[in-house]
Structure formats: C-alpha cells, structure tokens
Design an enzyme around this catalytic site. Structure first.
Site, PDB file in Angstrom:
ATOM      1  N   ASN A 227       9.360  60.128 -51.085  1.00 57.11           N
ATOM      2  CA  ASN A 227       7.906  60.230 -50.982  1.00 57.11           C
ATOM      3  C   ASN A 227       7.414  61.294 -51.963  1.00 57.11           C
ATOM      4  OD1 ASN A 227       5.263  60.697 -50.256  1.00 57.11           O
ATOM      5  ND2 ASN A 227       5.660  60.803 -48.046  1.00 57.11           N
TER       6      ASN A 227
ATOM      7  N   CYS B 194      -1.483  62.354 -49.849  1.00 57.08           N
ATOM      8  CA  CYS B 194      -0.844  61.148 -50.407  1.00 57.08           C
ATOM      9  C   CYS B 194      -1.859  60.093 -50.856  1.00 57.08           C
ATOM     10  CB  CYS B 194       0.123  60.538 -49.398  1.00 57.08           C
ATOM     11  SG  CYS B 194       1.395  61.690 -48.882  1.00 57.08           S
TER      12      CYS B 194
ATOM     13  N   HIS C 151       1.586  53.082 -50.693  1.00 59.66           N
ATOM     14  CA  HIS C 151       2.153  54.433 -50.746  1.00 59.66           C
ATOM     15  C   HIS C 151       3.611  54.359 -50.306  1.00 59.66           C
ATOM     16  CE1 HIS C 151       2.861  58.587 -50.273  1.00 59.66           C
ATOM     17  NE2 HIS C 151       2.830  58.588 -48.951  1.00 59.66           N
TER      18      HIS C 151
HETATM   19  O1  UT7 Z   1       3.281  60.412 -46.877  1.00 63.86           O
HETATM   20  C1  UT7 Z   1       2.620  60.134 -45.678  1.00 63.86           C
HETATM   21  C2  UT7 Z   1       3.142  60.925 -44.600  1.00 63.86           C
HETATM   22  N1  UT7 Z   1       4.489  60.742 -44.166  1.00 63.86           N
HETATM   23  C3  UT7 Z   1       4.965  59.625 -43.596  1.00 63.86           C
HETATM   24  O2  UT7 Z   1       4.402  58.575 -43.661  1.00 63.86           O
HETATM   25  C4  UT7 Z   1       6.229  59.751 -42.794  1.00 63.86           C
HETATM   26  C5  UT7 Z   1       6.063  59.078 -41.466  1.00 63.86           C
HETATM   27  N2  UT7 Z   1       7.195  59.191 -40.579  1.00 63.86           N
HETATM   28  C6  UT7 Z   1       8.431  58.717 -40.849  1.00 63.86           C
HETATM   29  O3  UT7 Z   1       8.679  58.171 -41.904  1.00 63.86           O
HETATM   30  C7  UT7 Z   1       9.481  58.816 -39.777  1.00 63.86           C
HETATM   31  O4  UT7 Z   1       8.878  59.203 -38.561  1.00 63.86           O
HETATM   32  C8  UT7 Z   1      10.625  59.804 -40.123  1.00 63.86           C
HETATM   33  C9  UT7 Z   1      11.488  59.222 -41.223  1.00 63.86           C
HETATM   34  C10 UT7 Z   1      10.048  61.135 -40.562  1.00 63.86           C
HETATM   35  C11 UT7 Z   1      11.526  60.035 -38.893  1.00 63.86           C
HETATM   36  O5  UT7 Z   1      12.021  58.811 -38.388  1.00 63.86           O
HETATM   37  P1  UT7 Z   1      11.965  58.518 -36.811  1.00 63.86           P
HETATM   38  O6  UT7 Z   1      12.641  57.230 -36.628  1.00 63.86           O
HETATM   39  O7  UT7 Z   1      10.517  58.600 -36.400  1.00 63.86           O
HETATM   40  O8  UT7 Z   1      12.855  59.667 -36.203  1.00 63.86           O
HETATM   41  P2  UT7 Z   1      12.446  60.856 -35.216  1.00 63.86           P
HETATM   42  O9  UT7 Z   1      11.576  61.847 -35.910  1.00 63.86           O
HETATM   43  O10 UT7 Z   1      11.934  60.275 -33.950  1.00 63.86           O
HETATM   44  O11 UT7 Z   1      13.870  61.495 -34.948  1.00 63.86           O
HETATM   45  C12 UT7 Z   1      14.923  60.767 -34.321  1.00 63.86           C
HETATM   46  C13 UT7 Z   1      16.137  61.665 -34.272  1.00 63.86           C
HETATM   47  C14 UT7 Z   1      15.862  63.057 -33.696  1.00 63.86           C
HETATM   48  O12 UT7 Z   1      16.968  63.430 -32.923  1.00 63.86           O
HETATM   49  P3  UT7 Z   1      16.917  63.339 -31.321  1.00 63.86           P
HETATM   50  O13 UT7 Z   1      15.763  64.225 -30.910  1.00 63.86           O
HETATM   51  O14 UT7 Z   1      16.669  61.888 -31.020  1.00 63.86           O
HETATM   52  O15 UT7 Z   1      18.265  63.827 -30.916  1.00 63.86           O
HETATM   53  C15 UT7 Z   1      15.815  63.930 -34.936  1.00 63.86           C
HETATM   54  O16 UT7 Z   1      16.181  65.271 -34.671  1.00 63.86           O
HETATM   55  O17 UT7 Z   1      16.660  61.865 -35.592  1.00 63.86           O
HETATM   56  C16 UT7 Z   1      16.844  63.286 -35.806  1.00 63.86           C
HETATM   57  N3  UT7 Z   1      16.653  63.555 -37.228  1.00 63.86           N
HETATM   58  C17 UT7 Z   1      17.646  63.500 -38.127  1.00 63.86           C
HETATM   59  N4  UT7 Z   1      18.952  63.214 -38.007  1.00 63.86           N
HETATM   60  C18 UT7 Z   1      19.698  63.218 -39.125  1.00 63.86           C
HETATM   61  C19 UT7 Z   1      15.498  63.878 -37.864  1.00 63.86           C
HETATM   62  N5  UT7 Z   1      15.725  64.037 -39.178  1.00 63.86           N
HETATM   63  C20 UT7 Z   1      17.052  63.806 -39.374  1.00 63.86           C
HETATM   64  C21 UT7 Z   1      17.894  63.811 -40.499  1.00 63.86           C
HETATM   65  N6  UT7 Z   1      19.189  63.498 -40.337  1.00 63.86           N
HETATM   66  N7  UT7 Z   1      17.417  64.063 -41.735  1.00 63.86           N
END
Ligand code: UT7
Length: 327
Positions: free
Chosen positions: A283, A114, A253
């Site tokens: 993204n 990225c 970004h």
């Molecule tokens: O380009 C540079 C690299 N990328 C980034 O900068 C991305 C960086 N990270 C992020 O933007 C965030 O961490 C995410 C958007 C990827 C995820 O958000 P989060 O608030 O960190 O959520 P999480 O990964 O901690 O997941 C929370 C919950 C989980 O369920 P449990 O374990 O709490 O029951 C996931 O399974 O949300 C669940 N989950 C979803 N639920 C519905 C993960 N993806 C989804 C989804 N829809 N698409």
C-alpha cells in the site's frame, strides 16, 4: 463535443530497494504465509538515504513530462497528494517545483491520505475547465516507510514507498474526466490516523516520543473501504449513465488484495478488468492509483475511448471514484 480535462501522459517512480516478506520475518513476528493470505502483498519498495517523498515525486513527474514531450517550464499548476512529505513547510509540491525547474507553476499539496490523488485530479479538472490553456501535473507520492512503526506487525508489513503522476490538459474530443464523486467522514478519523507534529500533540514534549506513526484498526477500515468504494463507483457510473460492463479497466486503491477482490465481486465486474499490483508494491497510499495507472498504460491495457474507473479509500475517512474516457 464537450470540453474535458484529459490525461495527456502518465509516469511513475519507485525506489530500487525491495523488502520481501522473508526480510520482514526477521524484523517482526510474522510470516510470508500470513502476509500473502491476508493482504496479497509479497514485496514492497523502500526508500534509501536521500530518497525523500519530493525526490520520488520529482522523478515520477520528470518521467511524465518525458512521456508527454513537454518541458517543466510548461507546467502551470503542480499538485502533490501526500501524507509523508519530508517537510511540513514548504509543501512537497514546492520542493518538486524547485527540483524540476517548473518556474511558471504555482504549487501546493493535498492531504486526503490514500484518496489524495483522485482529490488532486478533481482540483486539476476545475482549473482546466475554467482555463483550457492550463497544463496541470498531479502527483501522488509517499515514503510511508518513514511513518510506520517497524515494531508493529499490524501495520509495518502493509506499506511501501512510490510515486506516480499524470499531466492533464484540455480536450474537446470527448476524452477526459467524465464524472467524479468525492466523500469524507471525519467522525471516523480515529480508525486510521498518524499523529502530526502539531502543538496539540503532548507526546512531542515527551522524551520517549518516537515520531508520528500510522495507527490503524485494520478490520474496521477493511469493511468501510469495500462498501465506500462500491458506492462511489456506482454513484459515478449512474451520474455518467455508463454501465459497469462498458468499463475497460478498474484501477482501485491498492491496500489489500482481499479488499480489491471483494469490491470486484460486489460490483460484478470481470476480474480481468481490475488492475492489481499491490502484490509488488504494498500500500503506497496516494501513490497507488497513479502508479497502477502508469503501469496499465505502459502495458497497453488502455486504448483510446476506453472507460477507466479509479476508486480510492483512505484515512479521514476520505473516498471517491473518477470515471475517465482514455485519450
Ligand atoms: O489504505 C487504506 C487503509 N488501509 C486498509 O485498507 C487496510 C484495511 N485492513 C486490512 O487490510 C486488514 O484488516 C489487515 C491486513 C490490516 C489485517 O487483516 P485481518 O484479517 O483483518 O487481521 P486482524 O487484524 O483481524 O488480525 C488477525 C490476527 C491477530 O491475531 P489474533 O488476535 O487473532 O491472535 C493479529 O495479531 O493476525 C495477527 N496479525 C499478524 N500475524 C502475523 C496481525 N498482523 C500480523 C502479521 N503477521 N503481520
């Protein structure tokens, strides 16, 4: 006045097909509410048949040339930042060269995920400072829709396809790249990576292998991204002796609106000065910054003499920031 590498024109291209959060609800167990509240993303553009990374890149470059009023034959160096080229060899940049007819140029790719576009700017700047006659096209282009696992809701809702480009040349009017700072930390590679088609990859010999797909530990990446971009921006401003209040526009970004908002808050910058289009495109990795810069430019958000800060974070990890005085 000191000589600098300046942006002469910007351009971009996105594929026509739009994939909404409602469309994604039919593919994986997700909801518009989850995606919007956790990422800010509402839609993303997805390539159709034949819309390869080099095709998007060529269109963005052609639009940039049209904006600059220059012919493809006038490009001396053509750089494409990408992690999703349709071929490993030749480079995406060589395919773009062929498509544009940029016969004079030498062409090569940069892989800094990225952050690839700002790495590309840095390389272009060095060539231009060494030879002010040169015209350098820097493109960020991705078709990450071909690299996500469409069964993995953790990643497939996040990414999109796009290309953005800038044409750089020399200026002695004070405009151009004022300062930049790039960083990498390969020890953290396994928080965000994509298997490659390498001989080291035993999965390639497995009949079940479904391709080289993005894997990410989102929560960890989130924390590193905010701190790393904040530090990079502060370092660049300190190097240039410019205060954050003097900056007209921050183009970060576009990975997640929560990362951008947190960065905005930590930098203490007026949110009105921070460009956001992750809502529309998701993204698009190396393409986010040049795409946003082109949109901001076309919207008239940049005036001559304005300071613009670009900052990026991505797989590697790679990150950095660039301070530009607009032409
Ligand atoms: O380009 C540079 C690299 N990328 C980034 O900068 C991305 C960086 N990270 C992020 O933007 C965030 O961490 C995410 C958007 C990827 C995820 O958000 P989060 O608030 O960190 O959520 P999480 O990964 O901690 O997941 C929370 C919950 C989980 O369920 P449990 O374990 O709490 O029951 C996931 O399974 O949300 C669940 N989950 C979803 N639920 C519905 C993960 N993806 C989804 C989804 N829809 N698409």
């Amino acid at each position: 006045m000191s000589r600098r590498a300046s942006i002469l024109a910007t351009g971009s291209h996105v594929p026509a097909r739009i994939l909404s959060n409602e469309d994604l609800e039919k593919i994986v167990d997700t909801s518009d509410e989850w995606i919007v509240s956790r990422t800010g993303i509402k839609t993303r553009h997805i390539s159709g048949p034949g819309e390869y990374t080099s095709v998007l890149a060529s269109r963005a470059a052609a639009n940039t040339l049209a904006a600059a009023g220059l012919a493809a034959t006038e490009i001396d160096i053509l750089i494409v930042a990408t992690v999703s080229a349709e071929m490993t060899m030749p480079s995406c940049a060589c395919l773009v060269q062929k498509e544009l007819g940029a016969i004079k140029a030498f062409a090569f790719d940069i892989n800094a995920a990225c952050s690839g576009f700002i790495y590309g700017l840095s390389v272009a700047e060095k060539y231009i400072l060494a030879n002010p006659q040169l015209k350098v096209m820097v493109i960020g282009a991705e078709t990450l829709s071909t690299r996500v696992n469409w069964q993995d809701r953790n990643t497939c809702v996040l990414f999109g396809d796009a290309a953005g480009a800038v044409l750089l040349g020399s200026s002695d009017q004070g405009d151009g790249i004022v300062a930049e700072k790039l960083f990498s930390d390969g020890t953290l590679y396994n928080l965000l990576y994509m298997d490659g088609a390498q001989s080291l990859n035993p999965a390639l010999r497995n009949e079940e292998f479904e391709g080289s797909l993005i894997k990410m530990v989102g929560r960890d990446v989130f924390k590193y991204a905010v701190n790393a971009m904040e530090n990079a921006v502060r370092a660049v401003l300190a190097q240039a002796g410019v205060a954050i209040d003097e900056v007209r526009l921050v183009v970060p970004h576009q990975a997640n609106i929560r990362i951008i908002n947190k960065l905005t808050q930590k930098l203490g910058v007026d949110p009105e000065k921070v460009y956001i289009n992750v809502t529309k495109y998701g993204n698009t990795s190396a393409a986010t910054i040049p795409l946003a810069l082109d949109e901001a430019n076309r919207e008239g958000r940049l005036q001559s003499g304005d300071y613009v800060i670009l900052c990026a974070f991505g797989g590697g990890f790679t990150w950095g920031a660039t301070l530009i005085k607009w032409q």
